[in-house]
Write an enzyme that holds these catalytic residues in place. Sequence first.
Site, PDB file in Angstrom:
ATOM      1  N   ASN A 216       0.860  -1.197   0.000  1.00 29.73           N
ATOM      2  CA  ASN A 216       0.000   0.000   0.000  1.00 29.73           C
ATOM      3  C   ASN A 216       0.892   1.242   0.000  1.00 29.73           C
ATOM      4  OD1 ASN A 216       0.554   0.787   2.871  1.00 29.73           O
ATOM      5  ND2 ASN A 216      -0.332  -1.247   3.210  1.00 29.73           N
ATOM      6  N   ASP A 284      -3.644  -6.748   5.084  1.00 28.04           N
ATOM      7  CA  ASP A 284      -4.565  -7.666   5.780  1.00 28.04           C
ATOM      8  C   ASP A 284      -4.411  -9.095   5.271  1.00 28.04           C
ATOM      9  OD1 ASP A 284      -5.874  -5.990   7.641  1.00 28.04           O
ATOM     10  OD2 ASP A 284      -6.911  -5.008   5.973  1.00 28.04           O
ATOM     11  N   LYS A 294       9.227 -16.581 -10.719  1.00 25.71           N
ATOM     12  CA  LYS A 294       8.426 -15.509 -11.334  1.00 25.71           C
ATOM     13  C   LYS A 294       7.303 -16.114 -12.183  1.00 25.71           C
ATOM     14  CE  LYS A 294       8.623 -11.584 -14.387  1.00 25.71           C
ATOM     15  NZ  LYS A 294       9.019 -11.337 -15.725  1.00 25.71           N
ATOM     16  N   PRO A 312      -1.364 -12.256  10.232  1.00 26.66           N
ATOM     17  CA  PRO A 312      -1.572 -12.109  11.679  1.00 26.66           C
ATOM     18  C   PRO A 312      -1.893 -10.656  11.988  1.00 26.66           C
ATOM     19  CG  PRO A 312       0.769 -12.320  11.198  1.00 26.66           C
ATOM     20  CD  PRO A 312       0.033 -12.575   9.901  1.00 26.66           C
ATOM     21  N   ILE A 314      -1.207  -7.761  14.247  1.00 24.49           N
ATOM     22  CA  ILE A 314      -0.175  -7.388  15.220  1.00 24.49           C
ATOM     23  C   ILE A 314      -0.789  -6.597  16.377  1.00 24.49           C
ATOM     24  CG2 ILE A 314       1.982  -6.085  15.517  1.00 24.49           C
ATOM     25  CD1 ILE A 314       2.364  -6.709  12.397  1.00 24.49           C
ATOM     26  N   PHE A 332      -4.109   2.695  15.046  1.00 19.80           N
ATOM     27  CA  PHE A 332      -4.676   3.668  14.114  1.00 19.80           C
ATOM     28  C   PHE A 332      -5.808   2.970  13.376  1.00 19.80           C
ATOM     29  CE2 PHE A 332      -2.442   7.699  13.479  1.00 19.80           C
ATOM     30  CZ  PHE A 332      -1.364   7.548  14.328  1.00 19.80           C
ATOM     31  N   LYS A 346     -13.551  -0.749  15.642  1.00 18.91           N
ATOM     32  CA  LYS A 346     -12.216  -1.348  15.468  1.00 18.91           C
ATOM     33  C   LYS A 346     -11.472  -1.387  16.802  1.00 18.91           C
ATOM     34  CE  LYS A 346     -10.424  -0.953  11.224  1.00 18.91           C
ATOM     35  NZ  LYS A 346      -9.844  -0.298  10.062  1.00 18.91           N
ATOM     36  N   LYS A 350     -10.238  -4.952  18.213  1.00 17.68           N
ATOM     37  CA  LYS A 350      -8.810  -5.285  18.349  1.00 17.68           C
ATOM     38  C   LYS A 350      -8.381  -5.333  19.814  1.00 17.68           C
ATOM     39  CE  LYS A 350      -7.566  -4.177  13.767  1.00 17.68           C
ATOM     40  NZ  LYS A 350      -6.560  -4.676  12.854  1.00 17.68           N
TER      41      LYS A 350
HETATM   42  O1  PMT Z   1       2.705   6.073   6.636  1.00 16.58           O
HETATM   43  P1  PMT Z   1       2.037   7.391   6.277  1.00 16.58           P
HETATM   44  O2  PMT Z   1       2.103   7.685   4.796  1.00 16.58           O
HETATM   45  O3  PMT Z   1       2.545   8.549   7.121  1.00 16.58           O
HETATM   46  O4  PMT Z   1       0.477   7.257   6.588  1.00 16.58           O
HETATM   47  C1  PMT Z   1       0.064   7.060   7.896  1.00 16.58           C
HETATM   48  C2  PMT Z   1      -1.034   6.002   7.982  1.00 16.58           C
HETATM   49  C3  PMT Z   1      -2.251   6.489   7.219  1.00 16.58           C
HETATM   50  C4  PMT Z   1      -0.553   4.682   7.410  1.00 16.58           C
HETATM   51  C5  PMT Z   1      -1.358   5.817   9.501  1.00 16.58           C
HETATM   52  O5  PMT Z   1      -1.777   7.043  10.028  1.00 16.58           O
HETATM   53  C6  PMT Z   1      -2.436   4.773   9.713  1.00 16.58           C
HETATM   54  O6  PMT Z   1      -3.631   5.011   9.613  1.00 16.58           O
HETATM   55  N1  PMT Z   1      -1.985   3.532  10.010  1.00 16.58           N
HETATM   56  C7  PMT Z   1      -2.856   2.363  10.150  1.00 16.58           C
HETATM   57  C8  PMT Z   1      -3.149   1.815   8.771  1.00 16.58           C
HETATM   58  C9  PMT Z   1      -3.999   0.553   8.821  1.00 16.58           C
HETATM   59  O7  PMT Z   1      -3.564  -0.460   8.412  1.00 16.58           O
HETATM   60  O8  PMT Z   1      -5.182   0.723   9.395  1.00 16.58           O
HETATM   61  P2  PMT Z   1      -6.271  -0.452   9.595  1.00 16.58           P
HETATM   62  O9  PMT Z   1      -7.515   0.292   9.941  1.00 16.58           O
HETATM   63  O10 PMT Z   1      -6.294  -1.370   8.436  1.00 16.58           O
HETATM   64  O11 PMT Z   1      -5.716  -1.243  10.829  1.00 16.58           O
HETATM   65  C10 PMT Z   1      -6.107  -0.922  12.172  1.00 16.58           C
HETATM   66  C11 PMT Z   1      -4.939  -1.096  13.100  1.00 16.58           C
HETATM   67  O12 PMT Z   1      -4.550  -2.468  13.126  1.00 16.58           O
HETATM   68  C12 PMT Z   1      -3.692  -0.311  12.753  1.00 16.58           C
HETATM   69  O13 PMT Z   1      -3.140   0.147  13.965  1.00 16.58           O
HETATM   70  C13 PMT Z   1      -2.772  -1.345  12.091  1.00 16.58           C
HETATM   71  O14 PMT Z   1      -1.413  -1.025  12.322  1.00 16.58           O
HETATM   72  C14 PMT Z   1      -3.174  -2.604  12.829  1.00 16.58           C
HETATM   73  N2  PMT Z   1      -3.037  -3.833  12.052  1.00 16.58           N
HETATM   74  C15 PMT Z   1      -3.796  -4.050  10.961  1.00 16.58           C
HETATM   75  C16 PMT Z   1      -3.713  -5.270  10.314  1.00 16.58           C
HETATM   76  C17 PMT Z   1      -2.802  -6.236  10.788  1.00 16.58           C
HETATM   77  N3  PMT Z   1      -2.674  -7.392  10.170  1.00 16.58           N
HETATM   78  N4  PMT Z   1      -2.037  -5.977  11.850  1.00 16.58           N
HETATM   79  C18 PMT Z   1      -2.145  -4.796  12.496  1.00 16.58           C
HETATM   80  O15 PMT Z   1      -1.427  -4.564  13.472  1.00 16.58           O
END
Ligand code: PMT
Length: 415
Positions: A216, A284, A294, A312, A314, A332, A346, A350
């Site tokens: 991403n 995800d 390849k 997973p 995290i 976030f 969320k 989580k």
């Molecule tokens: O990196 P930048 O360009 O500065 O942009 C910042 C950002 C937009 C990436 C950041 O501010 C942000 O929003 N990060 C979380 C992005 C995300 O994956 O969000 P989510 O809503 O899909 O996930 C929710 C939370 O679960 C997040 O804290 C993520 O880190 C965590 N997560 C998600 C999936 C996973 N498999 N493991 C996780 O730990």
Amino acid sequence: MGMLHGKRILLIVAGGIAAFKSLELIRRLRERGASVRCVLTDAGARFVTPLSLQALSEDRVYSDMFSLTDESEMGHIQLSRDADLLVVAPATANILARMAGGMADDLAATVLLATDKPVLAAPAMNVRMWTHAATAANVETLKKRGVTFVGPNDGAMACNEHGPGRMSEPEEIVAAIESMLAAGRPPLERPLAGKRALVTSGPTREAIDPVRYISNHSSGKQGHAIAAALSHLGAEVTLVSGPVAVADPPGVRTVHVDSADQMLAACLGAGAIDVAVCAAAVADWKMAKPFSAKIKKKPGAQPPALALEPNPDILATLSKSGAGRPALVVGFAAETENLVANAIDKRKGKGCDWILANDVSPAAGTFGGERNTVHLISATGVEDWPTLAKDEVAGRLAARIALHLARPRSAEAAE
Ligand code: PMT
């Protein structure tokens, strides 16, 4: 009741562009129950008006050392006697030099020379002025005399330069003031000293084959700024970063990874931590079975079917209750619709303590951009933050974390 209830702050506003942040500082201090009285230097008055300070502090503003009215109503000695703490914000190179030299050439310098109260300075100046040997020597002298410093922060400056010199965010200054006044001892310049923090940042890359991947647009700017801000407040920080172009923050242990599996392993390997902030945009899904060679594009053949499986989680893993759970876990929520409602769900799903909801629709420009508009969601409510530079979001968050970790358990429950 605010943590600063009944405390009296004498705020000395000197002449720098950061003076505009002092207006916000007054607001924040008053929200927490402090009374604020302002001394404005002549140079300061070029950046903010006495009227703004007066309106926000709901007190008169003192500027003139030779005003008969001022001296008859409130002598300069009385100004400092009536305060619990003197705060110089912004503390320019000039006022620091005058303080270090023991000058008494205007009301601000005189009050600072005459006071027996603790003094907190929030420096703000051009990076070269801050790194100049003269300023460094003045700061050293003042520190030896017991003046406490908060900041300056690193970042882009009004003079188009980059580096240390930006005044700390109002929340960071408030945190320093609170830690000082709460304990009745000199403030901790590094309120997170002795605390261990873990931050995830950037995207992950999930291999499709040896040359292709799922990922991403996360740049790592937000996560890296948070790691730097926590370190700045004294935390020992481990930053686990996906592939990004931004530099490793100085003073932070940075572990570079590619995939979500690697990111999880690095997080679990970080040892005992007090606070975790998951800012990474973790993919995800990953390939159920990445191709070992390849994938060939054969003429006329159907595109390959990519079978995916979940990565997973995290944040959810770190949030699981148990002996090793950090005292505070922050995530976030990247949303493109129903921002706050989805983020509230969320947070619960989580199991983290706080979640920062941010709009990542392309129009918002959050992914990869310089600014972010977040809503801090906890068990007790939603706090809307204004649009800020990512390092300002980081500074605010770090200050909030410091406050939270400094609080007794009973206060946490009420938060
Ligand atoms: O990196 P930048 O360009 O500065 O942009 C910042 C950002 C937009 C990436 C950041 O501010 C942000 O929003 N990060 C979380 C992005 C995300 O994956 O969000 P989510 O809503 O899909 O996930 C929710 C939370 O679960 C997040 O804290 C993520 O880190 C965590 N997560 C998600 C999936 C996973 N498999 N493991 C996780 O730990």
